[in-house]
Motif scaffolding. Structure first.
Motif: not given
Ligand SMILES: [Zn+2]
Length: 254
Positions: A168-169, A181-183, A209, A211, A218, A221
């Motif tokens: 998703a990223a 992960d929580h956006r 929220n 993803q 990750h 991030k």
């Protein structure tokens, strides 16, 4: 006896028990799923459990929709607690649920997650006209939603499928080691979105929220988030220092 013969015999017995215990009215999608299982659940309650376990995203949507029907109790704000018996969450990682707190609990027959009445088999609609089920304090759907909100990593495979196995990223293919992960990270939900009305807040724990992203993305991030947290705390420490200096400056010199 072969395995398939054993299973057929077992299912025959389970079906007989289920048929005997089944009320005249029963949610059709739940019954259809139960009858199609390799192991037919022998009790209606187990059929309802199995149905929601198999549909966690539906449960997430339903729990938030039911909570929206109730709204937050008057005077409630999202707070953290340290005592065990007040029902307050001890960390911002746990979704805020006013009706689980001792001060706002609605008691037997009401779901502690969404605050709506719970009926027979923990169902959310009174299909039987029997009124709230005094033995229930959770909807079966809300139990599943609660699991998803608290341990989304248990649903990695499902979320991966939903994203068609793309990160998703980064957009690349998701690896086996990809992580949920929580956006918007939960520390920022607590820090910046705390005043969001309830149950809109619950969306930060639900599918909107969540993803799945590759492990390296990750880690990057999380490192970025840690840097911004460190900057924010330095800024607030500096602000504190400035305030102290100003205060000292105003103090008369002896
Ligand atoms: Zn509920």
């Amino acid at each position: 006896m072969t395995t398939s013969e054993w299973r057929a015999a077992r299912n025959q017995q389970a079906l007989a028990r289920l048929t005997k215990a089944l009320p005249q009215i029963f949610p059709a999608p739940v019954l259809n799923r139960a009858l199609g299982r390799p192991f037919v659940p022998p009790m209606p309650r187990l059929a309802v459990d199995g149905y929601w376990r198999a549909h966690p995203l539906r449960a997430d949507r339903l729990a938030r929709a039911l909570a929206a029907r109730t709204g937050a109790p008057q005077g409630w704000t999202w707070r953290l607690g340290c005592e065990r018996n007040d029902g307050l969450p001890t960390t911002f990682r746990v979704p805020p649920t006013p009706y689980r707190e001792a001060a706002f609990a609605r008691g037997p027959g009401w779901c502690c997650v969404c605050g709506q009445p719970a009926f027979r088999f923990g169902w959310h609609i009174d299909l039987w006209d029997g009124g709230p089920n005094r033995r229930a304090t959770w909807h079966t759907a809300c139990v599943t939603a609660w699991r998803l909100w608290n341990t989304p990593s248990d649903y990695t495979q499902l979320l991966k499928r939903l994203q068609q196995r793309r990160c998703a990223a980064g957009g690349g293919r998701l690896w086996k080691t990809a992580e949920v992960d929580h956006r918007v990270p939960l520390f920022r939900v607590w820090g910046e979105h705390r005043a969001t009305s309830w149950p809109a807040l619950l969306g930060f724990w639900g599918l909107p929220n969540l993803q799945v992203i590759n492990k390296d993305v990750h880690a990057e991030k999380c490192a970025g988030e840690a840097r911004s947290r460190a900057r924010a705390s330095t800024r607030s420490a500096n602000k504190g220092g400035d305030a102290l200096r100003q205060q000292r400056g105003r103090m008369p010199v002896a």
